[in-house]
Design an enzyme around this catalytic site. Structure first.
Site, PDB file in Angstrom:
ATOM      1  N   HIS A  16       0.429  -1.521   0.276  1.00  0.00           N
ATOM      2  CA  HIS A  16       0.061  -0.634   0.374  1.00  0.00           C
ATOM      3  C   HIS A  16       0.579   1.376  -0.096  1.00  0.00           C
ATOM      4  O   HIS A  16       1.690   0.953   0.004  1.00  0.00           O
ATOM      5  CB  HIS A  16      -1.205  -0.299   1.341  1.00  0.00           C
ATOM      6  N   CYS A  25       6.215   6.598   4.244  1.00  0.00           N
ATOM      7  CA  CYS A  25       4.732   6.230   3.558  1.00  0.00           C
ATOM      8  C   CYS A  25       3.983   6.241   3.111  1.00  0.00           C
ATOM      9  O   CYS A  25       2.936   5.664   2.226  1.00  0.00           O
ATOM     10  CB  CYS A  25       3.820   6.390   5.367  1.00  0.00           C
ATOM     11  N   HIS A  29       4.879   0.511  -1.046  1.00  0.00           N
ATOM     12  CA  HIS A  29       5.817  -0.923  -0.044  1.00  0.00           C
ATOM     13  C   HIS A  29       4.624  -1.807   0.822  1.00  0.00           C
ATOM     14  O   HIS A  29       2.884  -1.683   0.910  1.00  0.00           O
ATOM     15  CB  HIS A  29       6.187   0.381   1.375  1.00  0.00           C
ATOM     16  N   HIS A  31       3.304  -4.603   3.504  1.00  0.00           N
ATOM     17  CA  HIS A  31       3.479  -4.859   5.177  1.00  0.00           C
ATOM     18  C   HIS A  31       2.706  -6.544   5.698  1.00  0.00           C
ATOM     19  O   HIS A  31       2.149  -7.312   5.152  1.00  0.00           O
ATOM     20  CB  HIS A  31       2.467  -4.366   6.437  1.00  0.00           C
ATOM     21  N   HIS A  76      -1.491 -10.085  -0.601  1.00  0.00           N
ATOM     22  CA  HIS A  76      -0.764 -10.133  -1.449  1.00  0.00           C
ATOM     23  C   HIS A  76      -1.664  -9.372  -2.656  1.00  0.00           C
ATOM     24  O   HIS A  76      -1.832  -9.713  -4.131  1.00  0.00           O
ATOM     25  CB  HIS A  76      -0.829 -12.182  -2.555  1.00  0.00           C
ATOM     26  N   GLU A 118       0.174  -3.242  12.023  1.00  0.00           N
ATOM     27  CA  GLU A 118       1.201  -3.148  10.500  1.00  0.00           C
ATOM     28  C   GLU A 118       2.809  -3.197  10.582  1.00  0.00           C
ATOM     29  O   GLU A 118       3.891  -3.927  10.127  1.00  0.00           O
ATOM     30  CB  GLU A 118       1.630  -1.934   9.614  1.00  0.00           C
TER      31      GLU A 118
HETATM   32 ZN    ZN Z   1       2.722   1.020   5.471  1.00  0.00          ZN
END
Ligand code: ZN
Length: 130
Positions: A16, A25, A29, A31, A76, A118
């Site tokens: 996201h 952010c 990237h 998590h 995914h 996260e």
């Molecule tokens: Zn993030």
């Protein structure tokens, strides 16, 4: 009054970015999201898979988000593409999205709380208070 509480935990891996965020952010990237869903009820119900009123809610209906995104879950995928535009992909709004979607899958009268993490040290919690 009698009361049951089910708690289930699962993880999913997804990417996201936070729209218009000035910092890392804001870049794509990933998590390993941890999710905890609590379902509370004063009575037991039947489910899609069981005709007898013996459960708060079927675990399958609480763990849908763990499924691969191609099978209707969140695993995914790129959350920005999966979540409807009214939800940003902050942990706060992912929790709200999972809450809203899970609510549609559980019997009437079941109260939910959804927690999303996260990173190992922070959690967000969402519920809709009466
Ligand atoms: Zn993030």
């Amino acid at each position: 009054m009698q009361k049951w509480k089910l708690t289930t935990e699962f993880t999913f891996d997804s990417a996201h970015y936070i729209k218009d965020y000035d910092g890392p952010c804001g870049r794509l990237h990933g998590h390993t999201y941890k999710v905890r869903v609590e379902a509370t009820s004063n009575q037991l119900h039947t489910s899609e898979y069981c005709p007898h009123p013996v459960m708060v809610a079927d675990f399958r209906s609480l763990r849908w988000a763990k499924r691969d995104m191609e099978k209707g879950g969140l695993d995914h995928g790129v959350l920005n593409d999966i979540l409807p535009p009214k939800y940003e992909t902050t942990a706060e709004m992912i929790a709200q999205f999972i809450y809203d979607e899970t609510k549609k899958r559980v019997p009437e009268g079941v109260r939910l709380k959804v927690m999303v993490s996260e990173t190992p040290n922070s959690w967000v919690e969402y519920e809709d208070e009466p």
